[in-house]
Write a protein that holds these residues in place. Structure first.
Motif, PDB file in Angstrom:
ATOM      1  N   MET A   1       0.692  -1.074   0.004  1.00 15.88           N
ATOM      2  CA  MET A   1      -0.036   0.023   0.077  1.00 15.88           C
ATOM      3  C   MET A   1       0.842   1.308  -0.157  1.00 15.88           C
ATOM      4  O   MET A   1       1.841   1.231   0.824  1.00 15.88           O
ATOM      5  CB  MET A   1      -0.943  -0.228   1.297  1.00 15.88           C
ATOM      6  CG  MET A   1      -1.769   1.051   1.356  1.00 15.88           C
ATOM      7  SD  MET A   1      -2.890   1.265   2.847  1.00 15.88           S
ATOM      8  CE  MET A   1      -1.715   1.148   4.137  1.00 15.88           C
ATOM      9  N   GLU A   2       0.470   2.133  -0.833  1.00 14.85           N
ATOM     10  CA  GLU A   2       1.238   3.469  -0.902  1.00 14.85           C
ATOM     11  C   GLU A   2       0.804   4.431   0.202  1.00 14.85           C
ATOM     12  O   GLU A   2      -0.273   4.608   0.651  1.00 14.85           O
ATOM     13  CB  GLU A   2       0.755   4.212  -2.215  1.00 14.85           C
ATOM     14  CG  GLU A   2       1.651   3.794  -3.417  1.00 14.85           C
ATOM     15  CD  GLU A   2       3.108   3.914  -3.288  1.00 14.85           C
ATOM     16  OE1 GLU A   2       3.596   4.976  -2.954  1.00 14.85           O
ATOM     17  OE2 GLU A   2       3.550   2.957  -3.919  1.00 14.85           O
TER      18      GLU A   2
ATOM     19  N   VAL B   1       2.326  13.092  -6.302  1.00 20.43           N
ATOM     20  CA  VAL B   1       3.261  13.282  -5.327  1.00 20.43           C
ATOM     21  C   VAL B   1       2.646  14.220  -4.120  1.00 20.43           C
ATOM     22  O   VAL B   1       2.470  15.430  -4.511  1.00 20.43           O
ATOM     23  CB  VAL B   1       4.661  13.468  -5.654  1.00 20.43           C
ATOM     24  CG1 VAL B   1       5.552  13.797  -4.557  1.00 20.43           C
ATOM     25  CG2 VAL B   1       5.301  12.619  -6.606  1.00 20.43           C
ATOM     26  N   VAL B   2       2.728  14.007  -3.135  1.00 22.99           N
ATOM     27  CA  VAL B   2       1.613  14.917  -2.039  1.00 22.99           C
ATOM     28  C   VAL B   2       2.614  16.032  -1.968  1.00 22.99           C
ATOM     29  O   VAL B   2       3.806  16.036  -1.672  1.00 22.99           O
ATOM     30  CB  VAL B   2       1.733  14.283  -0.829  1.00 22.99           C
ATOM     31  CG1 VAL B   2       1.096  15.130   0.443  1.00 22.99           C
ATOM     32  CG2 VAL B   2       0.802  12.991  -0.660  1.00 22.99           C
ATOM     33  N   PHE B   3       2.026  17.380  -2.212  1.00 24.99           N
ATOM     34  CA  PHE B   3       2.662  18.676  -2.365  1.00 24.99           C
ATOM     35  C   PHE B   3       3.371  19.100  -3.435  1.00 24.99           C
ATOM     36  O   PHE B   3       4.072  19.959  -3.281  1.00 24.99           O
ATOM     37  CB  PHE B   3       3.659  18.995  -0.783  1.00 24.99           C
ATOM     38  CG  PHE B   3       2.881  18.816   0.421  1.00 24.99           C
ATOM     39  CD1 PHE B   3       1.559  19.007   0.484  1.00 24.99           C
ATOM     40  CD2 PHE B   3       3.543  17.914   1.410  1.00 24.99           C
ATOM     41  CE1 PHE B   3       1.045  19.066   1.959  1.00 24.99           C
ATOM     42  CE2 PHE B   3       3.010  17.702   2.669  1.00 24.99           C
ATOM     43  CZ  PHE B   3       1.612  18.107   2.859  1.00 24.99           C
ATOM     44  N   CYS B   4       3.526  18.081  -4.044  1.00 27.67           N
ATOM     45  CA  CYS B   4       4.285  18.528  -5.446  1.00 27.67           C
ATOM     46  C   CYS B   4       3.318  19.248  -6.261  1.00 27.67           C
ATOM     47  O   CYS B   4       2.090  18.962  -6.608  1.00 27.67           O
ATOM     48  CB  CYS B   4       4.656  17.262  -6.210  1.00 27.67           C
ATOM     49  SG  CYS B   4       5.463  17.681  -7.893  1.00 27.67           S
ATOM     50  N   ARG B   5       3.710  20.442  -7.032  1.00 31.28           N
ATOM     51  CA  ARG B   5       2.632  21.198  -7.906  1.00 31.28           C
ATOM     52  C   ARG B   5       3.643  21.728  -9.144  1.00 31.28           C
ATOM     53  O   ARG B   5       3.120  22.493  -9.884  1.00 31.28           O
ATOM     54  CB  ARG B   5       2.262  22.471  -7.123  1.00 31.28           C
ATOM     55  CG  ARG B   5       1.744  22.302  -5.880  1.00 31.28           C
ATOM     56  CD  ARG B   5       0.993  23.882  -5.439  1.00 31.28           C
ATOM     57  NE  ARG B   5       2.216  24.546  -4.801  1.00 31.28           N
ATOM     58  CZ  ARG B   5       2.201  25.359  -3.758  1.00 31.28           C
ATOM     59  NH1 ARG B   5       0.905  25.499  -3.215  1.00 31.28           N
ATOM     60  NH2 ARG B   5       3.152  26.057  -3.228  1.00 31.28           N
TER      61      ARG B   5
ATOM     62  N   PHE C   1       2.055   7.985   2.559  1.00 37.46           N
ATOM     63  CA  PHE C   1       2.921   9.292   2.635  1.00 37.46           C
ATOM     64  C   PHE C   1       3.052   9.598   4.023  1.00 37.46           C
ATOM     65  O   PHE C   1       1.901   9.809   4.807  1.00 37.46           O
ATOM     66  CB  PHE C   1       2.183  10.637   1.811  1.00 37.46           C
ATOM     67  CG  PHE C   1       3.034  11.731   1.945  1.00 37.46           C
ATOM     68  CD1 PHE C   1       4.057  12.048   1.161  1.00 37.46           C
ATOM     69  CD2 PHE C   1       2.680  12.597   2.670  1.00 37.46           C
ATOM     70  CE1 PHE C   1       4.993  13.107   1.245  1.00 37.46           C
ATOM     71  CE2 PHE C   1       3.361  13.880   2.869  1.00 37.46           C
ATOM     72  CZ  PHE C   1       4.324  14.146   2.134  1.00 37.46           C
ATOM     73  N   MET C   2       4.238   9.741   4.424  1.00 38.88           N
ATOM     74  CA  MET C   2       4.384   9.829   6.156  1.00 38.88           C
ATOM     75  C   MET C   2       3.612   9.064   6.905  1.00 38.88           C
ATOM     76  O   MET C   2       3.046   9.547   7.929  1.00 38.88           O
ATOM     77  CB  MET C   2       4.300  11.413   6.287  1.00 38.88           C
ATOM     78  CG  MET C   2       5.147  12.298   5.648  1.00 38.88           C
ATOM     79  SD  MET C   2       6.714  12.232   6.261  1.00 38.88           S
ATOM     80  CE  MET C   2       7.804  13.070   5.010  1.00 38.88           C
ATOM     81  N   GLY C   3       3.496   7.793   6.243  1.00 43.42           N
ATOM     82  CA  GLY C   3       2.785   6.664   7.309  1.00 43.42           C
ATOM     83  C   GLY C   3       1.335   6.966   6.967  1.00 43.42           C
ATOM     84  O   GLY C   3       0.745   5.910   7.825  1.00 43.42           O
TER      85      GLY C   3
ATOM     86  N   CYS D   1       1.811  25.051 -16.759  1.00 44.95           N
ATOM     87  CA  CYS D   1       0.564  25.321 -17.547  1.00 44.95           C
ATOM     88  C   CYS D   1       0.611  26.977 -17.858  1.00 44.95           C
ATOM     89  O   CYS D   1       0.627  27.683 -17.039  1.00 44.95           O
ATOM     90  CB  CYS D   1      -0.526  25.018 -16.643  1.00 44.95           C
ATOM     91  SG  CYS D   1      -2.073  25.513 -17.270  1.00 44.95           S
TER      92      CYS D   1
ATOM     93  N   LYS E   1       3.249  24.386 -12.837  1.00 41.64           N
ATOM     94  CA  LYS E   1       4.193  25.605 -13.293  1.00 41.64           C
ATOM     95  C   LYS E   1       4.587  25.384 -14.782  1.00 41.64           C
ATOM     96  O   LYS E   1       5.108  26.128 -15.280  1.00 41.64           O
ATOM     97  CB  LYS E   1       5.495  25.296 -12.494  1.00 41.64           C
ATOM     98  CG  LYS E   1       5.491  25.444 -11.027  1.00 41.64           C
ATOM     99  CD  LYS E   1       5.487  26.609 -10.321  1.00 41.64           C
ATOM    100  CE  LYS E   1       5.682  26.644  -8.939  1.00 41.64           C
ATOM    101  NZ  LYS E   1       5.386  27.681  -8.189  1.00 41.64           N
TER     102      LYS E   1
ATOM    103  N   PHE F   1       4.793  16.366 -19.023  1.00 34.00           N
ATOM    104  CA  PHE F   1       5.478  16.368 -17.972  1.00 34.00           C
ATOM    105  C   PHE F   1       5.465  15.423 -16.733  1.00 34.00           C
ATOM    106  O   PHE F   1       6.501  15.141 -16.379  1.00 34.00           O
ATOM    107  CB  PHE F   1       5.423  17.944 -17.363  1.00 34.00           C
ATOM    108  CG  PHE F   1       6.436  18.198 -15.932  1.00 34.00           C
ATOM    109  CD1 PHE F   1       7.576  18.282 -15.924  1.00 34.00           C
ATOM    110  CD2 PHE F   1       5.477  17.896 -14.791  1.00 34.00           C
ATOM    111  CE1 PHE F   1       8.241  18.612 -14.896  1.00 34.00           C
ATOM    112  CE2 PHE F   1       6.227  18.178 -13.602  1.00 34.00           C
ATOM    113  CZ  PHE F   1       7.637  18.371 -13.805  1.00 34.00           C
TER     114      PHE F   1
ATOM    115  N   HIS G   1       4.326  10.543 -13.308  1.00 35.28           N
ATOM    116  CA  HIS G   1       3.664   9.527 -12.282  1.00 35.28           C
ATOM    117  C   HIS G   1       2.591   9.129 -12.855  1.00 35.28           C
ATOM    118  O   HIS G   1       1.421   8.602 -12.256  1.00 35.28           O
ATOM    119  CB  HIS G   1       3.396  10.437 -10.719  1.00 35.28           C
ATOM    120  CG  HIS G   1       4.788  10.694 -10.334  1.00 35.28           C
ATOM    121  ND1 HIS G   1       5.677   9.924  -9.899  1.00 35.28           N
ATOM    122  CD2 HIS G   1       5.348  12.180 -10.095  1.00 35.28           C
ATOM    123  CE1 HIS G   1       6.716  10.625  -9.460  1.00 35.28           C
ATOM    124  NE2 HIS G   1       6.391  11.716  -9.730  1.00 35.28           N
TER     125      HIS G   1
END
Lengths: 90, 280
Positions: free
Chosen positions: A1-2, A55-59, A4-6, A65, A63, A32, A35
Motif C-alpha cells: 500500500m502506498e 506526489v503529495v505537495f508537488c505542484r 505518505f509519511m505513514g 501550465c 508550473k 511533464f 507519475h
C-alpha cells in the motif's frame, strides 16, 4: 500500500484539478508528469486519472501550465488532515 | 555599460501583452535598452552580454520564452513572471489580448515590484557555519548514484528535502535525487527573508530546463538566510546539494512537532530505493 509519511496515500486529498474553462489541452502537464496522474480520453481529451499517484505537495505540473488551469488543495488544510490521521493511527 | 530588458513579445496571451507594456514603461523610466526577442532568437550575435551591466528578463506566462532564449547567451540579472506576480499579489488579470481597457492600471500596479530593492544579504555565512563535509551512504541504481549523508541531526522528507539541525537553527536543502532528476539547475529563486512558514511550505524554488521544483521545507520557522551564492552559481546544487548547494536557514519554531514527519538517513535510503525502483 502506498503511503505518505505513514498515512495511506488514498486518504490524502492532494491532486491537481483541471479548470476546463481555462485548459487549452496543450498536454504540457500530461507530457511533464512522470507519475501517470493525467490521461488522454476521447471524450474530454484530458482528465486526472490517477489522483493518488500525485506526489503529495508537488505542484510542478501547474508550473508548466501556460493557461493557469491547474489548481491544488490548500496545503495547511492537507497538513492538518495528515496529522489528524497520523494521530488516529497511533 | 547599460541596462537591458528582454521581454515576451506579447502577441499570444494577455499576460504577455502586459509583460511587453511593463518592459516599455521600465525602459522609459530607467533608460534601458529593449532587446528584441525575435531578433535575438534569430540573430544572437546582434547582442553581446559584455555590453550590458544588467539584463532583466520579463516573461508573460510559464512558457518563459524570454528566459529560455536568454539562458546561456545573456547573463540574466533578474527575472520576472507576470502571471505569477498577478497571482501572488492578487492583482486584476488583463481582460483579453485585444482589450486595452485595464492595461494601464495593471501596469501601474505592477511597477513597484520591479523597482523594489532586493533583500540585502551579506554574501558570506554570518553564522560562521561553513559548508559541512558529510560522510555519505551511496544508493546505486543503474547508472545513477545517489548520495545520502549519514549524519546525526540530519533528517529528510518524502519530498526529497533535508534539514540539518544546529541548536534552534536548521539548514535545509534538496537531496541528490532532486538535482539528478532536474539535471542542470539554471536558476535559484530565493525565498523571502523573514517569512514565517509552516512545515511543507515552499522555501524558494530551483529550476532547470526540465522543470521548476518548489523546495518543500522540512521544518516550520522563519527564513533567516538563504545561500546567496546560488544566485550566481545554481550549478553548485548539482555539484553537492548538501554542502555548498544548501538552500536556506530557518529559525525553528517547533522542531519536536516537525520531527514527527521527518525520517532519518536509513529510512530515507529505503524510501528512495523503493521510489527509484518504481520508476523503471
Amino acid at each position: 500500500m502506498e503511503t505518505f509519511m505513514g498515512v495511506p496515500r488514498d486518504k490524502i486529498d492532494w491532486c491537481p484539478t483541471i479548470d476546463y474553462k481555462k485548459c487549452n489541452f496543450c498536454m504540457e502537464c500530461y507530457d511533464f508528469c512522470p507519475h501517470d496522474v493525467f490521461t488522454k480520453t476521447d471524450e474530454i481529451k484530458l482528465i486526472v486519472k490517477n489522483p493518488h499517484h500525485c506526489v503529495v505537495f508537488c505542484r510542478a505540473c501547474s508550473k508548466t501550465c501556460n493557461e493557469d488551469a491547474l489548481s491544488f488543495p490548500e496545503k495547511p488544510e492537507v497538513i492538518e488532515k495528515i496529522k489528524a490521521i497520523r494521530k488516529e493511527l497511533e | 555599460m547599460k541596462k537591458a530588458i528582454l521581454c515576451c513579445n506579447g502577441l499570444d496571451k494577455p499576460v504577455g501583452k502586459i509583460a511587453r507594456k511593463v518592459a516599455l514603461k521600465l525602459s522609459q523610466l530607467e533608460s534601458s535598452e529593449i532587446i528584441c526577442l525575435v531578433l535575438f532568437s534569430q540573430f544572437p550575435n546582434r547582442y553581446h552580454k559584455e555590453d550590458y551591466e544588467a539584463v532583466v528578463v520579463i516573461d508573460g506566462c510559464p512558457a518563459k520564452c524570454a528566459t529560455k532564449i536568454a539562458t546561456n547567451q545573456l547573463g540574466i540579472s533578474k527575472r520576472f513572471l507576470i502571471s505569477e506576480l498577478l497571482k501572488e499579489h492578487k492583482l486584476q488579470h488583463p481582460l483579453s489580448i485585444q482589450s486595452e481597457e485595464t492595461d494601464d492600471s495593471i501596469v501601474e500596479s505592477l511597477l513597484p515590484f520591479f523597482e523594489k530593492e532586493e533583500h540585502k544579504q551579506e554574501r558570506k555565512n554570518e553564522t560562521g557555519w561553513d559548508a559541512k563535509a558529510f560522510i555519505y551512504q551511496i544508493l546505486k541504481h543503474d547508472k545513477y548514484q545517489f548520495r545520502i549523508p549519514e549524519q546525526k541531526d540530519m533528517f529528510f522528507t518524502e519530498n526529497d528535502t533535508w534539514c540539518f539541525i544546529n541548536n534552534d537553527i536548521a539548514r535545509i536543502g534538496v537531496t541528490d535525487y532532486v538535482q539528478q532528476s532536474l539535471s542542470d539547475i539554471l536558476f535559484f529563486n530565493t525565498p523571502e527573508i523573514g517569512k514565517k512558514i509552516v512545515q511543507f511550505d515552499e522555501v524558494g524554488s530551483i529550476e532547470s530546463s526540465k522543470a521548476v521544483f518548489e523546495v518543500i521545507s522540512p521544518v516550520s520557522g522563519t527564513v533567516i538566510r538563504y545561500n546567496a551564492e546560488l544566485v550566481d552559481h545554481p550549478e553548485w546544487i548539482n555539484e553537492n546539494p548538501y554542502e555548498k548547494g544548501w538552500i536556506a536557514e530557518m529559525q525553528l519554531t517547533n522542531f519536536e512537532e516537525d520531527r514527527m514527519f521527518l525520517i532519518n538517513t536509513e529510512e530515507y535510503y529505503k524510501f528512495l530505493q523503493k521510489k527509484v525502483a518504481q520508476h523503471e
